[in-house]
Every structure is written in C-alpha cells, then in structure tokens.
Write a protein that holds these residues in place. Structure first.
Motif, PDB file in Angstrom:
ATOM      1  N   PRO A   1      68.153  58.908  89.952  1.00  0.00           N
ATOM      2  CA  PRO A   1      69.344  59.437  89.058  1.00  0.00           C
ATOM      3  C   PRO A   1      69.618  57.952  88.034  1.00  0.00           C
ATOM      4  N   GLU A   2      71.176  58.693  87.770  1.00  0.00           N
ATOM      5  CA  GLU A   2      71.329  58.154  86.831  1.00  0.00           C
ATOM      6  C   GLU A   2      72.734  56.329  87.198  1.00  0.00           C
TER       7      GLU A   2
ATOM      8  N   GLY B   1      78.148  50.472  95.573  1.00  0.00           N
ATOM      9  CA  GLY B   1      77.291  49.013  96.318  1.00  0.00           C
ATOM     10  C   GLY B   1      76.611  48.473  95.656  1.00  0.00           C
ATOM     11  N   VAL B   2      75.188  49.339  95.217  1.00  0.00           N
ATOM     12  CA  VAL B   2      73.960  48.976  94.548  1.00  0.00           C
ATOM     13  C   VAL B   2      73.606  48.349  93.413  1.00  0.00           C
ATOM     14  N   THR B   3      74.047  48.264  92.611  1.00  0.00           N
ATOM     15  CA  THR B   3      74.595  47.539  90.592  1.00  0.00           C
ATOM     16  C   THR B   3      75.383  46.351  91.306  1.00  0.00           C
ATOM     17  N   GLU B   4      76.796  46.587  92.107  1.00  0.00           N
ATOM     18  CA  GLU B   4      77.029  45.170  92.313  1.00  0.00           C
ATOM     19  C   GLU B   4      76.334  44.022  92.935  1.00  0.00           C
ATOM     20  N   ALA B   5      75.669  44.642  94.040  1.00  0.00           N
ATOM     21  CA  ALA B   5      74.445  43.805  94.845  1.00  0.00           C
ATOM     22  C   ALA B   5      73.865  42.993  93.821  1.00  0.00           C
ATOM     23  N   LEU B   6      73.185  44.825  93.570  1.00  0.00           N
ATOM     24  CA  LEU B   6      71.931  43.563  92.094  1.00  0.00           C
ATOM     25  C   LEU B   6      72.449  42.618  91.287  1.00  0.00           C
ATOM     26  N   CYS B   7      73.359  42.736  90.715  1.00  0.00           N
ATOM     27  CA  CYS B   7      73.937  42.413  89.134  1.00  0.00           C
ATOM     28  C   CYS B   7      74.539  41.076  89.720  1.00  0.00           C
ATOM     29  N   GLU B   8      75.053  40.837  90.836  1.00  0.00           N
ATOM     30  CA  GLU B   8      75.728  40.003  91.976  1.00  0.00           C
ATOM     31  C   GLU B   8      74.730  38.833  92.176  1.00  0.00           C
ATOM     32  N   ALA B   9      73.204  39.399  93.030  1.00  0.00           N
ATOM     33  CA  ALA B   9      71.573  39.024  93.067  1.00  0.00           C
ATOM     34  C   ALA B   9      71.512  37.944  91.591  1.00  0.00           C
ATOM     35  N   ALA B  10      71.558  38.482  90.616  1.00  0.00           N
ATOM     36  CA  ALA B  10      70.748  38.485  89.250  1.00  0.00           C
ATOM     37  C   ALA B  10      71.573  37.119  88.567  1.00  0.00           C
ATOM     38  N   ALA B  11      73.029  37.522  88.688  1.00  0.00           N
ATOM     39  CA  ALA B  11      73.495  36.267  88.081  1.00  0.00           C
ATOM     40  C   ALA B  11      73.316  34.955  89.095  1.00  0.00           C
ATOM     41  N   ASN B  12      73.194  35.033  90.300  1.00  0.00           N
ATOM     42  CA  ASN B  12      72.696  33.863  91.006  1.00  0.00           C
ATOM     43  C   ASN B  12      70.999  33.332  90.842  1.00  0.00           C
ATOM     44  N   GLY B  13      70.939  33.831  90.297  1.00  0.00           N
ATOM     45  CA  GLY B  13      69.830  33.280  90.136  1.00  0.00           C
ATOM     46  C   GLY B  13      68.354  33.984  90.565  1.00  0.00           C
ATOM     47  N   THR B  14      68.288  35.377  91.573  1.00  0.00           N
ATOM     48  CA  THR B  14      67.519  35.789  92.628  1.00  0.00           C
ATOM     49  C   THR B  14      66.469  36.467  91.493  1.00  0.00           C
ATOM     50  N   ARG B  15      64.987  36.309  91.406  1.00  0.00           N
ATOM     51  CA  ARG B  15      64.661  37.201  91.132  1.00  0.00           C
ATOM     52  C   ARG B  15      63.856  38.816  91.191  1.00  0.00           C
ATOM     53  N   ILE B  16      64.124  39.516  90.142  1.00  0.00           N
ATOM     54  CA  ILE B  16      64.192  40.900  90.378  1.00  0.00           C
ATOM     55  C   ILE B  16      63.093  41.706  89.475  1.00  0.00           C
ATOM     56  N   ALA B  17      62.576  42.547  90.523  1.00  0.00           N
ATOM     57  CA  ALA B  17      60.801  43.215  90.191  1.00  0.00           C
ATOM     58  C   ALA B  17      61.821  44.597  90.392  1.00  0.00           C
ATOM     59  N   SER B  18      61.183  45.771  89.394  1.00  0.00           N
ATOM     60  CA  SER B  18      60.604  47.049  89.803  1.00  0.00           C
ATOM     61  C   SER B  18      59.627  48.056  89.882  1.00  0.00           C
ATOM     62  N   VAL B  19      59.327  49.204  90.875  1.00  0.00           N
ATOM     63  CA  VAL B  19      57.502  49.589  90.868  1.00  0.00           C
ATOM     64  C   VAL B  19      57.978  50.729  90.393  1.00  0.00           C
ATOM     65  N   CYS B  20      56.808  51.057  89.439  1.00  0.00           N
ATOM     66  CA  CYS B  20      56.737  52.431  88.364  1.00  0.00           C
ATOM     67  C   CYS B  20      58.137  53.018  87.977  1.00  0.00           C
ATOM     68  N   VAL B  21      58.535  54.128  88.560  1.00  0.00           N
ATOM     69  CA  VAL B  21      59.802  54.651  87.775  1.00  0.00           C
ATOM     70  C   VAL B  21      61.049  53.670  88.569  1.00  0.00           C
ATOM     71  N   GLY B  22      61.340  52.882  89.495  1.00  0.00           N
ATOM     72  CA  GLY B  22      61.531  51.918  89.739  1.00  0.00           C
ATOM     73  C   GLY B  22      62.490  51.441  88.831  1.00  0.00           C
ATOM     74  N   ALA B  23      61.810  51.430  87.513  1.00  0.00           N
ATOM     75  CA  ALA B  23      62.383  50.863  86.408  1.00  0.00           C
ATOM     76  C   ALA B  23      63.503  51.614  86.126  1.00  0.00           C
ATOM     77  N   PHE B  24      64.037  52.882  85.906  1.00  0.00           N
ATOM     78  CA  PHE B  24      65.182  53.765  85.439  1.00  0.00           C
ATOM     79  C   PHE B  24      65.818  53.091  86.899  1.00  0.00           C
ATOM     80  N   LEU B  25      66.292  52.914  87.999  1.00  0.00           N
ATOM     81  CA  LEU B  25      67.049  51.961  88.500  1.00  0.00           C
ATOM     82  C   LEU B  25      67.241  51.014  88.461  1.00  0.00           C
TER      83      LEU B  25
END
Length: 314
Positions: free
Chosen positions: A78-79, A84-108
């Motif tokens: 989905p676009e 809550g997902v975007t907010e949780a991911l952005c907050e984790a990223a701001a705290n230095g958490t490493r984030i990686a996507s698999v295949c079309v997880g790049a869209f997410l």
C-alpha cells in the motif's frame, strides 16, 4: 543481546518473513551463545500471510526496543501504512535503530520517507514501480542489497539472506557470519550485479569435479601473475578446452575465478592482519596497489581501507 524485530504487516509474504528469522537465528557467538534475540511483531493481533494467518506475540511497542527492524514485503504494497506504523518506524530511526527491508518491503520503507535521497533496491521486476512511486529514492535494480549504514534494502527474497549475513558480519565479524551462512546452507560466494563475499572461503567444486586439483593450485598460487596458457598447461589441456570445462564445473572462466580468489585473499588479509594495502596487493596477486584498489572496489563496493574499518576483528 542484539534484538531483531521482524514486522509482519497484513498479507506479509511468508518467505520474506522467515528468511531473516532463520538467518539471524543461526548466528552463534564463539562460545555458542545466540548472537541475536529475534522477535516477530505486528500492528494487530492476527495478520494474513499467504495461505495462512499468523499471530505475532508482540505489538508495535517492540519497535522502540529493537536494535534492528526488518520490514518483509507484503502483497500489493500500500502507499499508506497502517496507523501507527510510520510513526513507530520514524521514531525508531531517530533513535538510531537500524532498519532493513526485504524485497518489496522497500515500498513500505519508502512510504515512511526514510529512504528519501538514498539509494535502495528491491526485486528487479518491481524496481520500475518503486522508482515511479517514490521519485526521491534512487532505485538500483542491479544489486543484491544496498547498505546505507543505518538503512538497508535487499532485492528478491533470497537476497535477504545475503543482506542479513552482511549485517551479521558487520556486527560480529567473519567467523560468526561464515557459521550462519553454512547453517543456512547458503553459497559462500554469490554472483550478481554486485558480488557478495559473505565469507572468504571459496565454494567447493561439485563432487567428482575434475577441476578440483586445479582450483586448489590456483588458490595456492593466486599471488602469481598466472596466464590462461599457464593454467591450461597445468591442467594438461588447450585453453579452449580449459575454458569450456571450467565453465561447466564452476560457472565462470579461469581468469574470472582467479580474480575472485585474489579478492577473497585480500579480504582475509584485511580482516586478520595489520598489513599495508601495498603489501596486501602484492600478497593477493594484484599488479599494483592501484589495480588492487580498483578491482576491490568494483567487486566489494568499497575501498580496502573502508572494508578493513568495517570488518577487521577487534
């Protein structure tokens, strides 16, 4: 212990979900202890996953506690992400958490905006769509994975194993990554737009391969300026026959195989010795430090010094 959170959104692709769980799950420290604590979380109690549904034991709150977050692909990404997902991911990223996507997880991943201005990859068949949907992301369909430091993306699902082993190697060194690769029954050398050298051992020739003695000899003498004629003479055949049989049994040419053997030796020396680049270039069979640097960057995607900083055992 390093905590890996695998986020299962609705209609998650089963292989994308399980590949990182297995890759990190196989990693063991030298004393036998698990290297990672792997947890699956979801935005709701039950999510669909292909022909079945799953109940994740953790919610989105796990993302705030994780050291690494994995985003598996979903069917028809989905676009807009669930609440809550975007907010949780952005907050984790701001705290230095490493984030990686698999295949079309790049869209997410791209939907969060975190990949804006960065290079990324996904399954080659989905790459044009990703580039069109997220023009601020530089999409490279020719590599197995892209490592931007904090943010990583992988190509098709099998490339997730390459990416995860790469992260294991970054975290714990070559020996732990090599063990995880063997336990995952992964090839020790992968061909592709960007060759991946997760471990420096060369893959064994097929059982009964007549090239095995020659491969051992080439590996042993890769520091020499070997020519195709010299290799053919050692094998007792013409250069034409050598090329044909070599490709049949190894999938590549003698000189290409020799180049990779030299890079493997250089990686090993960079990881395990304090030798200068000039000395390593000589011991690995490169004609000059300049030729070494150029070949190494072309194959590994970074400079010898950059590789040493990332992978040399402490």
């Amino acid at each position: 212990m390093h905590t890996v959170a695998v986020l299962a959104l609705d209609r998650v692709i089963p292989f994308d979900l399980s590949a990182p769980i297995d890759a990190f799950g196989w990693a063991r420290l030298p004393d036998g202890r698990e290297a990672y604590r792997v947890r699956v979380c979801a935005e709701r109690e039950e999510v669909a996953s292909g022909p079945f549904s799953i109940r994740a034991p953790y919610g989105l709150e796990l993302l705030a506690e994780a050291d690494t977050i994995i985003l598996p692909g979903v069917e028809d990404p989905p676009e807009t992400l669930p609440p809550g997902v975007t907010e949780a991911l952005c907050e984790a990223a701001a705290n230095g958490t490493r984030i990686a996507s698999v295949c079309v997880g790049a869209f997410l991943f791209a939907a969060t905006g975190l990949l804006d201005g960065l290079r990324a990859t996904t399954h080659w068949i989905a790459a044009p769509d990703l580039a069109e949907r997220y023009p601020r992301v530089t999409v490279d369909p020719n590599v197995l994975y892209v490592d931007n430091g904090q943010f990583l993306t992988s190509a098709g699902a099998a490339a997730a194993l390459d990416m995860c082993l790469h992260m294991v190697r970054r975290d714990y060194g070559s020996a732990v990554a090599a063990h995880a690769a063997r336990m995952s029954v992964m090839p020790l050398e992968r061909e592709g737009g960007q060759a991946q050298f997760i471990v420096h051992d060369r893959p064994p020739a097929p059982a009964g391969a007549t090239m095995e003695p020659l491969l051992n000899w080439m590996e042993e003498h890769c520091d020499r300026d070997l020519t195709l004629e010299e290799i053919a003479g050692r094998a007792g055949m013409s250069t034409r026959t050598l090329n044909r049989r070599f490709r049949e049994q190894t999938g590549t040419t003698p000189l290409q195989w020799l180049h990779r053997a030299r890079v493997r030796r250089a990686q090993h020396l960079l990881e395990t010795t304090p030798y200068s680049v000039e000395r390593i270039a000589s011991q690995a069979g490169f004609g000059s430090p300049t030729a070494f640097r150029e070949r190494f960057r072309r194959v590994v995607g970074t400079s010898p010094q950059g590789y040493r900083r990332a992978f040399r055992s402490s």
